[in-house]
Design an enzyme around this catalytic site. Structure first.
Site, PDB file in Angstrom:
ATOM      1  N   HIS A  28       0.694  -1.310   0.174  1.00  0.00           N
ATOM      2  CA  HIS A  28      -0.136  -0.015   0.052  1.00  0.00           C
ATOM      3  C   HIS A  28       0.873   1.134  -0.174  1.00  0.00           C
ATOM      4  O   HIS A  28       2.044   1.463   0.760  1.00  0.00           O
ATOM      5  CB  HIS A  28      -0.892   0.030   1.101  1.00  0.00           C
ATOM      6  CG  HIS A  28      -1.950   0.841   1.182  1.00  0.00           C
ATOM      7  ND1 HIS A  28      -2.171   2.142   1.484  1.00  0.00           N
ATOM      8  CD2 HIS A  28      -3.508   0.833   0.656  1.00  0.00           C
ATOM      9  CE1 HIS A  28      -3.133   2.617   1.179  1.00  0.00           C
ATOM     10  NE2 HIS A  28      -3.866   2.075   0.611  1.00  0.00           N
ATOM     11  N   ASP A  41      -7.746  -5.293   0.077  1.00  0.00           N
ATOM     12  CA  ASP A  41      -8.571  -6.531  -1.062  1.00  0.00           C
ATOM     13  C   ASP A  41      -8.087  -7.967  -1.013  1.00  0.00           C
ATOM     14  O   ASP A  41      -8.437  -8.516  -1.812  1.00  0.00           O
ATOM     15  CB  ASP A  41      -7.816  -5.947  -2.548  1.00  0.00           C
ATOM     16  CG  ASP A  41      -8.383  -4.287  -2.818  1.00  0.00           C
ATOM     17  OD1 ASP A  41      -9.607  -4.265  -2.524  1.00  0.00           O
ATOM     18  OD2 ASP A  41      -7.594  -3.338  -3.189  1.00  0.00           O
TER      19      ASP A  41
HETATM   20  N1  ACO Z   1       4.094  -7.429  -5.114  1.00  0.00           N
HETATM   21  C1  ACO Z   1       5.585  -7.414  -5.381  1.00  0.00           C
HETATM   22  N2  ACO Z   1       6.399  -6.258  -5.177  1.00  0.00           N
HETATM   23  C2  ACO Z   1       5.618  -5.067  -4.554  1.00  0.00           C
HETATM   24  C3  ACO Z   1       4.352  -5.214  -4.510  1.00  0.00           C
HETATM   25  C4  ACO Z   1       3.588  -6.399  -4.638  1.00  0.00           C
HETATM   26  N3  ACO Z   1       2.290  -6.217  -4.319  1.00  0.00           N
HETATM   27  N4  ACO Z   1       4.057  -3.797  -3.894  1.00  0.00           N
HETATM   28  C5  ACO Z   1       5.052  -3.136  -3.961  1.00  0.00           C
HETATM   29  N5  ACO Z   1       6.141  -4.039  -4.227  1.00  0.00           N
HETATM   30  C6  ACO Z   1       7.594  -3.459  -4.419  1.00  0.00           C
HETATM   31  C7  ACO Z   1       7.625  -2.337  -5.253  1.00  0.00           C
HETATM   32  O1  ACO Z   1       7.854  -2.947  -6.707  1.00  0.00           O
HETATM   33  C8  ACO Z   1       8.745  -1.770  -4.800  1.00  0.00           C
HETATM   34  O2  ACO Z   1      10.170  -2.297  -5.301  1.00  0.00           O
HETATM   35  P1  ACO Z   1      11.397  -1.788  -5.851  1.00  0.00           P
HETATM   36  O3  ACO Z   1      11.697  -0.615  -4.799  1.00  0.00           O
HETATM   37  O4  ACO Z   1      12.551  -2.670  -6.173  1.00  0.00           O
HETATM   38  O5  ACO Z   1      10.903  -0.970  -7.027  1.00  0.00           O
HETATM   39  C9  ACO Z   1       8.868  -1.945  -3.362  1.00  0.00           C
HETATM   40  O6  ACO Z   1       7.894  -3.017  -3.098  1.00  0.00           O
HETATM   41  C10 ACO Z   1       8.310  -0.755  -2.719  1.00  0.00           C
HETATM   42  O7  ACO Z   1       7.089  -0.373  -3.258  1.00  0.00           O
HETATM   43  P2  ACO Z   1       6.283   0.765  -2.729  1.00  0.00           P
HETATM   44  O8  ACO Z   1       7.133   2.010  -3.335  1.00  0.00           O
HETATM   45  O9  ACO Z   1       5.914   0.580  -1.226  1.00  0.00           O
HETATM   46  O10 ACO Z   1       4.833   0.776  -3.490  1.00  0.00           O
HETATM   47  P3  ACO Z   1       4.111   1.764  -4.392  1.00  0.00           P
HETATM   48  O11 ACO Z   1       3.499   2.904  -3.268  1.00  0.00           O
HETATM   49  O12 ACO Z   1       4.784   2.100  -5.631  1.00  0.00           O
HETATM   50  O13 ACO Z   1       2.688   0.817  -4.530  1.00  0.00           O
HETATM   51  C11 ACO Z   1       0.894  -0.096  -4.631  1.00  0.00           C
HETATM   52  C12 ACO Z   1       1.600   0.578  -3.933  1.00  0.00           C
HETATM   53  C13 ACO Z   1       0.519  -0.066  -6.151  1.00  0.00           C
HETATM   54  C14 ACO Z   1      -0.477  -0.443  -3.719  1.00  0.00           C
HETATM   55  C15 ACO Z   1       1.610  -1.893  -4.644  1.00  0.00           C
HETATM   56  O14 ACO Z   1       1.931  -2.022  -3.430  1.00  0.00           O
HETATM   57  C16 ACO Z   1       0.959  -2.676  -5.730  1.00  0.00           C
HETATM   58  O15 ACO Z   1       1.003  -2.816  -6.738  1.00  0.00           O
HETATM   59  N6  ACO Z   1       0.450  -3.680  -4.950  1.00  0.00           N
HETATM   60  C17 ACO Z   1      -0.678  -4.740  -5.679  1.00  0.00           C
HETATM   61  C18 ACO Z   1      -1.976  -4.348  -6.004  1.00  0.00           C
HETATM   62  C19 ACO Z   1      -2.976  -3.872  -4.984  1.00  0.00           C
HETATM   63  O16 ACO Z   1      -3.013  -4.874  -4.117  1.00  0.00           O
HETATM   64  N7  ACO Z   1      -3.400  -2.784  -4.956  1.00  0.00           N
HETATM   65  C20 ACO Z   1      -4.631  -2.443  -3.853  1.00  0.00           C
HETATM   66  C21 ACO Z   1      -3.813  -1.384  -3.130  1.00  0.00           C
HETATM   67  S1  ACO Z   1      -5.057  -0.991  -1.975  1.00  0.00           S
HETATM   68  C22 ACO Z   1      -6.333  -0.142  -2.684  1.00  0.00           C
HETATM   69  O17 ACO Z   1      -6.196   0.835  -3.789  1.00  0.00           O
HETATM   70  C23 ACO Z   1      -7.875  -0.177  -2.345  1.00  0.00           C
END
Ligand code: ACO
Length: 427
Positions: free
Chosen positions: A304, A361
């Site tokens: 998140h 979710d």
């Molecule tokens: N699976 C694998 N890797 C992940 C995930 C994930 N679900 N989420 C984040 N990461 C990775 C990123 O790629 C990043 O790696 P990097 O530094 O090597 O590039 C690292 O973890 C840190 O990520 P953040 O910067 O904290 O994530 P960001 O804020 O950009 O994204 C998001 C948040 C879009 C929700 C992401 O976690 C994601 O895509 N999750 C899966 C989709 C999801 O479940 N969305 C629902 C969110 S809740 C809502 O909107 C109701």
């Protein structure tokens, strides 16, 4: 004069105001930055940008706190109803008994959808995603209900109409997509039960209302009712800042919510778990894929932008999931898979280092499946739940003295001056 901060740029010191929120969050007010320094800021995804001051929702991503108008989400999920929570978000306080009754009467009075709108529904191709249909239909509602005389009347009636009609529209899109007769709203049923009845009642199998199922949907909607400046809410505020009508702004919010990185994740989680279940491969393979830098795969329902700990909504929905399946005497293999996946992920260094915990979710789809919703309706259910939040945020922006047309800047990285070449002289 309030507090301020000093910043030094190229040897010159500038003083900028410091804003302090009611829970102690601090922000540098950069309104005058460009005027004073000639510089702008660069913040992709707006992770460090406060786009407004808001009194609606407080969240602390480090501590896992979520409150609507100061009330903890745990208390609302335990004691409130979705209708009451919607009133709270939109009006800023809980209603008294008379106000709540009046609100129910209004929602009932406005629950019918213009009969001519059914023609629109009939003409969408059967395979259309219900989120696309809902976004289009909410926008089209303006044509059926033109602007009213006074601004106050226009706001109040439009807000009530949207809250009342959106669930009728959602249920209609489901019924029509199945080739079934539309079920009309009933004045004797409360908000959630009415929606369940419109979704599942049929002339050959009357829908039996189960209070535990109603409660599960009620809690699902309360948990989704607002989440401060997320992607879809920001879309509503940005589109609304052009002073467009509320139907168009909400339609933009629905479109933004559709994406799998945002509200579409609830459908994506179930599809991911179903794939694992059907193919028989181990959940550890998903963990490995999520960690693989070259693989675009992301673990759906994990991570998140704000929560860097367990999402408080996910805790509640996980408990709800077990309770509902027990009550319905159901066993869902996807729940077993989800729990196994969470357990492995929580021990994994990559997930720990990146603070990747289950979000709202991750377990919500299992609750919705148990109620009987098909997975392509999951994000529509999220949209109905988020509607009071979108409305509250839009209303707040109307009265905000600092509010301006949303218009970010950019850092241009294209060609420098480059003269026009007539077509015959081009290479
Ligand atoms: N699976 C694998 N890797 C992940 C995930 C994930 N679900 N989420 C984040 N990461 C990775 C990123 O790629 C990043 O790696 P990097 O530094 O090597 O590039 C690292 O973890 C840190 O990520 P953040 O910067 O904290 O994530 P960001 O804020 O950009 O994204 C998001 C948040 C879009 C929700 C992401 O976690 C994601 O895509 N999750 C899966 C989709 C999801 O479940 N969305 C629902 C969110 S809740 C809502 O909107 C109701």
């Amino acid at each position: 004069m309030g507090e301020s901060v000093r910043i030094e740029i190229e040897g010159k010191t500038y003083e900028l105001p410091l804003i302090i929120g009611s829970e102690g969050e601090k922000a540098i007010d950069i309104n005058e930055l460009r005027k004073k320094t000639g510089l702008i800021t660069y913040d992709p995804g707006f992770g460090n940008t406060g786009s407004c001051k808001s009194a609606i929702t407080f969240m602390d991503g480090e501590k896992g706190i979520l409150r609507y108008r100061g009330i903890p989400i745990e208390e609302l999920a335990e004691y409130s109803t979705f209708k009451e929570t919607a009133y709270l978000l939109i009006n800023g306080r809980l209603p008294n008994r008379a106000e709540l009754n009046q609100f129910s009467v209004l929602l009932n009075d406005h629950s019918l959808v213009h009969e001519d709108m059914q023609l629109f529904y009939q003409n969408f191709p059967r395979a259309s995603h219900p989120m696309g249909i809902l976004s289009s239909m909410v926008n089209a509602t303006r044509s059926f209900y033109p602007e009213l005389q006074t601004a106050e009347e226009e706001i109040n009636i439009t807000v009530t109409r949207l809250l009342a009609k959106v669930r009728t529209m959602a249920a209609m899109s489901y019924k029509i997509s199945r080739g079934h007769k539309v079920v009309y709203p009933r004045s004797d049923l409360a908000y959630c039960a009415n929606f369940l009845n419109m979704m599942f009642d049929s002339p050959v199998k009357p829908y039996v209302i189960d209070e535990d199922v109603v409660r599960a949907l009620e809690v699902f909607w309360i948990l989704h009712a607002d989440h401060e400046q997320n992607c879809s809410t920001s879309a509503v505020r940005v589109v609304g800042s052009g002073k467009v009508n509320l139907y168009a702004a909400i339609s933009a919010g629905i479109a933004a919510l559709w994406g799998p990185l945002h509200g579409g994740a609830n459908q994506a989680v179930i599809e991911m778990l179903t794939d694992v279940h059907a193919s028989g491969y181990k959940v550890s393979r998903l963990i490995e894929r999520a960690k693989e830098k070259q693989d675009p795969f992301r673990m759906m329902g994990f991570g998140h932008r704000v929560y860097k700990t367990y999402d408080p909504r996910a805790k509640i929905i996980k408990g709800m999931c077990h309770k509902l399946l027990n009550k319905l005497h159901m066993k869902d293999p996807l729940l077993d898979l989800a729990m196994e996946l969470e357990e492995i992920a929580m021990r994994d260094d990559f997930f720990k280092e990146n603070n990747l915990y289950p979000n709202v979710d991750f377990y919500s789809g299992i609750v919705l499946r148990a109620i009987g919703f098909p997975s392509n309706m999951f994000t529509v259910l999220f949209a109905i739940g988020r509607l009071p939040g979108w409305i509250a945020q839009w209303k707040e922006s109307l009265d905000d003295p600092d509010w301006r047309l949303s218009r970010p800047r950019q850092i241009y990285i294209g060609s420098v001056l480059n003269h026009y070449v007539p077509v015959d002289k081009r290479k």
